[in-house]
Design an enzyme around this catalytic site. Structure first.
Site: not given
Ligand code: 5GP
Length: 123
Positions: A30, A101
């Site tokens: 997360r 990412h």
């Protein structure tokens, strides 16, 4: 190119952050500063600084990132309501961490695709 990023340390669990997924190619965890209720980062285990640095050898890894996004979206319960995948590149793209990412964003209506700043930050 440095092989050391903040994400490398998370992938190796030198910095504690619960991993939502990990295999031989990618990891997911997360975002530390979630912008929406579901905000997950899907990251190659090896450091690739930006999308500009992707080579044909990385195609399996890049494809895996999409597959993992799909799996995690289902696990988050946002696959049917919808979500957005974003990879930022360099300054104009808003990239802050130079280790590729993919942001998986969802859990609420995300609005229009882009919200451009009124003034260019380049002035
Ligand atoms: P970028 O702007 O590079 O596309 O996104 C970088 C993201 O990484 C940001 O959303 C930021 O909140 C997240 N981030 C930065 N440092 C950390 C960290 O140490 N742990 C986690 N989980 N996320 C981080």
């Amino acid at each position: 190119m440095s092989e050391e990023t903040i994400f490398s340390k998370i992938i190796r669990q030198e910095i504690p952050a619960p991993l939502l997924y990990q295999d031989e190619l990618v990891s997911a965890f997360r975002d530390i500063s979630p912008r929406v209720s579901s905000h997950i980062l899907i990251v190659p285990n090896k450091v690739i600084a930006t999308i500009n640095d992707v080579t044909v050898d990385d195609e399996l890894t890049m494809g895996r990132m999409i597959s993992v996004a799909k799996k995690l979206a289902k696990e988050e319960g946002i696959d049917e309501t919808g979500y957005r995948l974003i990879i930022n590149c360099n300054e104009d793209g808003g990239q802050e961490v130079f280790h590729i990412h993919m942001h998986l964003l969802g859990g609420q209506y995300l609005g229009p695709m882009l919200c451009l700043p009124t003034l260019s930050k380049k002035g």
